[in-house]
Design a protein around this motif. Structure first.
Motif, PDB file in Angstrom:
ATOM      1  N   LEU A 278      54.604  24.822 -27.437  1.00  0.00           N
ATOM      2  CA  LEU A 278      54.546  23.718 -26.491  1.00  0.00           C
ATOM      3  C   LEU A 278      53.184  23.648 -25.807  1.00  0.00           C
ATOM      4  CD1 LEU A 278      58.066  23.988 -24.829  1.00  0.00           C
ATOM      5  CD2 LEU A 278      57.231  22.077 -26.217  1.00  0.00           C
ATOM      6  N   ALA A 279      52.634  24.805 -25.443  1.00  0.00           N
ATOM      7  CA  ALA A 279      51.325  24.813 -24.787  1.00  0.00           C
ATOM      8  C   ALA A 279      50.265  24.175 -25.676  1.00  0.00           C
ATOM      9  CB  ALA A 279      50.937  26.244 -24.406  1.00  0.00           C
ATOM     10  N   ALA A 280      50.313  24.489 -26.970  1.00  0.00           N
ATOM     11  CA  ALA A 280      49.365  23.891 -27.907  1.00  0.00           C
ATOM     12  C   ALA A 280      49.583  22.380 -28.014  1.00  0.00           C
ATOM     13  CB  ALA A 280      49.510  24.551 -29.279  1.00  0.00           C
ATOM     14  N   HIS A 281      50.842  21.979 -28.038  1.00  0.00           N
ATOM     15  CA  HIS A 281      51.166  20.553 -28.137  1.00  0.00           C
ATOM     16  C   HIS A 281      50.646  19.785 -26.931  1.00  0.00           C
ATOM     17  CE1 HIS A 281      53.482  16.894 -28.924  1.00  0.00           C
ATOM     18  NE2 HIS A 281      53.830  16.931 -27.646  1.00  0.00           N
ATOM     19  N   TYR A 282      50.765  20.375 -25.748  1.00  0.00           N
ATOM     20  CA  TYR A 282      50.425  19.650 -24.520  1.00  0.00           C
ATOM     21  C   TYR A 282      48.939  19.729 -24.150  1.00  0.00           C
ATOM     22  CZ  TYR A 282      55.410  19.140 -23.390  1.00  0.00           C
ATOM     23  OH  TYR A 282      56.745  18.800 -23.398  1.00  0.00           O
ATOM     24  N   GLN A 283      48.168  20.526 -24.864  1.00  0.00           N
ATOM     25  CA  GLN A 283      46.781  20.741 -24.459  1.00  0.00           C
ATOM     26  C   GLN A 283      46.020  19.420 -24.306  1.00  0.00           C
ATOM     27  OE1 GLN A 283      44.581  23.427 -26.985  1.00  0.00           O
ATOM     28  NE2 GLN A 283      42.897  23.613 -25.541  1.00  0.00           N
ATOM     29  N   ALA A 284      46.069  18.576 -25.312  1.00  0.00           N
ATOM     30  CA  ALA A 284      45.348  17.291 -25.251  1.00  0.00           C
ATOM     31  C   ALA A 284      45.985  16.356 -24.239  1.00  0.00           C
ATOM     32  CB  ALA A 284      45.317  16.649 -26.634  1.00  0.00           C
ATOM     33  N   HIS A 285      47.320  16.366 -24.163  1.00  0.00           N
ATOM     34  CA  HIS A 285      48.018  15.506 -23.198  1.00  0.00           C
ATOM     35  C   HIS A 285      47.633  15.874 -21.757  1.00  0.00           C
ATOM     36  CE1 HIS A 285      50.712  13.463 -26.025  1.00  0.00           C
ATOM     37  NE2 HIS A 285      50.841  14.621 -26.644  1.00  0.00           N
ATOM     38  N   ASN A 286      47.592  17.171 -21.477  1.00  0.00           N
ATOM     39  CA  ASN A 286      47.256  17.617 -20.128  1.00  0.00           C
ATOM     40  C   ASN A 286      45.804  17.303 -19.778  1.00  0.00           C
ATOM     41  OD1 ASN A 286      49.851  18.609 -19.995  1.00  0.00           O
ATOM     42  ND2 ASN A 286      49.274  20.751 -20.216  1.00  0.00           N
ATOM     43  N   ALA A 287      44.915  17.463 -20.761  1.00  0.00           N
ATOM     44  CA  ALA A 287      43.502  17.170 -20.510  1.00  0.00           C
ATOM     45  C   ALA A 287      43.307  15.688 -20.185  1.00  0.00           C
ATOM     46  CB  ALA A 287      42.670  17.559 -21.731  1.00  0.00           C
ATOM     47  N   ALA A 288      44.009  14.827 -20.910  1.00  0.00           N
ATOM     48  CA  ALA A 288      43.909  13.389 -20.648  1.00  0.00           C
ATOM     49  C   ALA A 288      44.477  13.039 -19.275  1.00  0.00           C
ATOM     50  CB  ALA A 288      44.636  12.613 -21.741  1.00  0.00           C
ATOM     51  N   LEU A 289      45.554  13.712 -18.886  1.00  0.00           N
ATOM     52  CA  LEU A 289      46.147  13.459 -17.579  1.00  0.00           C
ATOM     53  C   LEU A 289      45.210  13.939 -16.462  1.00  0.00           C
ATOM     54  CD1 LEU A 289      48.554  12.521 -15.888  1.00  0.00           C
ATOM     55  CD2 LEU A 289      49.553  14.804 -16.169  1.00  0.00           C
ATOM     56  N   GLU A 290      44.590  15.097 -16.643  1.00  0.00           N
ATOM     57  CA  GLU A 290      43.622  15.582 -15.661  1.00  0.00           C
ATOM     58  C   GLU A 290      42.484  14.587 -15.463  1.00  0.00           C
ATOM     59  OE1 GLU A 290      43.811  20.465 -15.806  1.00  0.00           O
ATOM     60  OE2 GLU A 290      42.430  19.412 -17.135  1.00  0.00           O
ATOM     61  N   GLU A 291      42.001  14.030 -16.560  1.00  0.00           N
ATOM     62  CA  GLU A 291      40.912  13.058 -16.466  1.00  0.00           C
ATOM     63  C   GLU A 291      41.374  11.801 -15.728  1.00  0.00           C
ATOM     64  OE1 GLU A 291      37.762  10.637 -19.357  1.00  0.00           O
ATOM     65  OE2 GLU A 291      39.247  12.015 -20.231  1.00  0.00           O
ATOM     66  N   PHE A 292      42.576  11.361 -16.013  1.00  0.00           N
ATOM     67  CA  PHE A 292      43.125  10.173 -15.355  1.00  0.00           C
ATOM     68  C   PHE A 292      43.288  10.396 -13.857  1.00  0.00           C
ATOM     69  CE2 PHE A 292      46.890   7.986 -13.702  1.00  0.00           C
ATOM     70  CZ  PHE A 292      46.553   6.662 -13.951  1.00  0.00           C
ATOM     71  N   LEU A 293      43.805  11.559 -13.477  1.00  0.00           N
ATOM     72  CA  LEU A 293      44.065  11.855 -12.073  1.00  0.00           C
ATOM     73  C   LEU A 293      42.810  12.294 -11.320  1.00  0.00           C
ATOM     74  CD1 LEU A 293      47.430  13.852 -12.354  1.00  0.00           C
ATOM     75  CD2 LEU A 293      47.132  11.445 -11.708  1.00  0.00           C
ATOM     76  N   GLY A 294      41.802  12.759 -12.063  1.00  0.00           N
ATOM     77  CA  GLY A 294      40.630  13.339 -11.409  1.00  0.00           C
ATOM     78  C   GLY A 294      40.980  14.615 -10.669  1.00  0.00           C
ATOM     79  N   GLU A 295      41.921  15.355 -11.235  1.00  0.00           N
ATOM     80  CA  GLU A 295      42.444  16.545 -10.556  1.00  0.00           C
ATOM     81  C   GLU A 295      42.735  17.629 -11.570  1.00  0.00           C
ATOM     82  OE1 GLU A 295      46.230  17.651  -7.598  1.00  0.00           O
ATOM     83  OE2 GLU A 295      45.817  15.589  -8.165  1.00  0.00           O
ATOM     84  N   ARG A 296      42.361  18.853 -11.261  1.00  0.00           N
ATOM     85  CA  ARG A 296      42.627  19.997 -12.117  1.00  0.00           C
ATOM     86  C   ARG A 296      44.108  20.378 -12.025  1.00  0.00           C
ATOM     87  NH1 ARG A 296      41.195  23.138 -16.463  1.00  0.00           N
ATOM     88  NH2 ARG A 296      41.820  25.298 -16.141  1.00  0.00           N
ATOM     89  N   LEU A 297      44.743  20.542 -13.169  1.00  0.00           N
ATOM     90  CA  LEU A 297      46.149  20.933 -13.222  1.00  0.00           C
ATOM     91  C   LEU A 297      46.212  22.348 -13.801  1.00  0.00           C
ATOM     92  CD1 LEU A 297      47.552  17.586 -14.668  1.00  0.00           C
ATOM     93  CD2 LEU A 297      47.750  18.384 -12.311  1.00  0.00           C
ATOM     94  N   ASP A 298      46.595  23.294 -12.995  1.00  0.00           N
ATOM     95  CA  ASP A 298      46.612  24.693 -13.410  1.00  0.00           C
ATOM     96  C   ASP A 298      47.930  24.989 -14.125  1.00  0.00           C
ATOM     97  OD1 ASP A 298      45.848  27.293 -13.768  1.00  0.00           O
ATOM     98  OD2 ASP A 298      46.448  27.940 -11.764  1.00  0.00           O
ATOM     99  N   TRP A 299      48.060  24.424 -15.328  1.00  0.00           N
ATOM    100  CA  TRP A 299      49.292  24.518 -16.085  1.00  0.00           C
ATOM    101  C   TRP A 299      49.130  25.439 -17.276  1.00  0.00           C
ATOM    102  CZ3 TRP A 299      50.680  18.558 -16.329  1.00  0.00           C
ATOM    103  CH2 TRP A 299      51.210  18.173 -15.086  1.00  0.00           C
ATOM    104  N   THR A 300      50.272  25.730 -17.921  1.00  0.00           N
ATOM    105  CA  THR A 300      50.271  26.591 -19.106  1.00  0.00           C
ATOM    106  C   THR A 300      49.322  26.041 -20.163  1.00  0.00           C
ATOM    107  OG1 THR A 300      52.592  27.062 -18.680  1.00  0.00           O
ATOM    108  CG2 THR A 300      51.739  27.632 -20.846  1.00  0.00           C
TER     109      THR A 300
END
Length: 300
Positions: A278-300
């Motif tokens: 799951l962590a591998a699957h979400y890596q790109a999704h989380n990076a895109a969300l961080e860019e959208f929010l302008g906020e670092r997400l300290d997630w798995t």
């Protein structure tokens, strides 16, 4: 009065009395529905992301009104579900009257706001358009949780509810097959509510930016506040203060910041292989969300 207190109170009241009181309040609400405004804001998700806790924190604010009648303790009407079959009059009957709000505003010095909270609202891609058509000024709040942990918590809930016979690894392996065709049917048939889409999207439901983008097709960006669930628990007062600023309400010191859903603090972790997948699957999704929010997400 929080959810735990309400549950204890209800256990001491005969069922027939609760039904009678609820029926009377619904009739009264329907009779006065023209004087009952639509909710000012919604908490729209995410599932297993802290919606219940946030609901209970918000109703501690003197200027935030839960559903009418407030002592019922419900956080959602499920009105925007595809198969609700309810009228706008019925929906309005669940919110406090403008008359009551004016009286309360005279004491508070500002107009109180009403809301409901449903983690399903952001997940069904048809709902944003319905909300925009019914009340285009609605503001919305979305909690987003570490998607690996959210997925595991979602799975555990389904197991506890007796509707998931598979292991976590098996459920992830068949998720695409389970969901296959469900979204297409939902988009084709506005009356179709898919329990499969609701129950078994363990991995897909953590792809948050897709859901946010769908919501923003119908609302301007300034009407949506996206918050990490982890911040809600690590800095509850600060997060609620941020929500008050978003809603244009004064800050209010919470009398308690205890979590209202013990499953958030579950001590066991997802199976390591599934978590890594799951962590591998979400890596790109989380990076895109961080860019959208302008906020670092300290997630798995």
């Amino acid at each position: 009065m929080d959810t735990v207190q309400l549950t204890a109170l209800k256990s001491r009241v005969p069922r027939w009395a609760l039904d009678a009181a609820n029926g009377a309040s619904r009739l009264g609400g329907l009779a006065t529905s023209p004087n009952r405004p639509m909710p000012d804001f919604l908490v729209i998700g995410t599932k297993r992301g802290g919606t219940t806790s946030l609901f209970n924190y918000l109703i501690q604010h003197p200027g935030i009104l839960a559903l009418y009648p407030q002592p019922r303790g419900r956080k959602s009407t499920d009105y925007y579900f595809a198969d609700s079959g309810r009228s706008p009059r019925w929906y309005r009957s669940h919110f406090h009257t403008e008359t009551f709000r004016r009286v309360l505003a005279s004491r508070l010095g500002y107009r109180p706001q009403s809301f409901e909270a449903s983690p399903y609202y952001v997940w069904d891609p048809r709902i944003a358009a319905k909300v925009a058509a019914a009340a285009p000024a609605t503001r919305s709040i979305l909690l987003v949780r570490d998607p690996v942990q959210r997925s595991w918590s979602h799975y555990q809930e389904r197991v506890q509810n007796g509707v998931e016979p598979l292991t976590f690894e098996e459920a992830l392996a068949v998720e695409s097959d389970r969901l296959d065709g469900e979204l297409e049917r939902m988009l084709t048939d506005p009356t179709y509510h898919s329990t499969t889409w609701d129950w078994y999207g363990y991995r897909r439901r953590g792809e948050y930016l897709d859901q946010i983008t769908t919501w923003l097709e119908h609302f301007p960006r300034e009407q949506l506040l996206v918050l990490p669930s982890e911040k809600l628990y690590s800095d509850t007062q600060g997060t609620v203060d941020r929500i008050c600023a978003f809603l244009g309400l004064p800050e209010h010191r919470l009398p308690t910041t205890k979590p209202y859903n013990a499953t958030w603090r579950t001590k066991d972790a997802p199976p390591p292989a599934a978590a890594a997948q799951l962590a591998a699957h979400y890596q790109a999704h989380n990076a895109a969300l961080e860019e959208f929010l302008g906020e670092r997400l300290d997630w798995t």
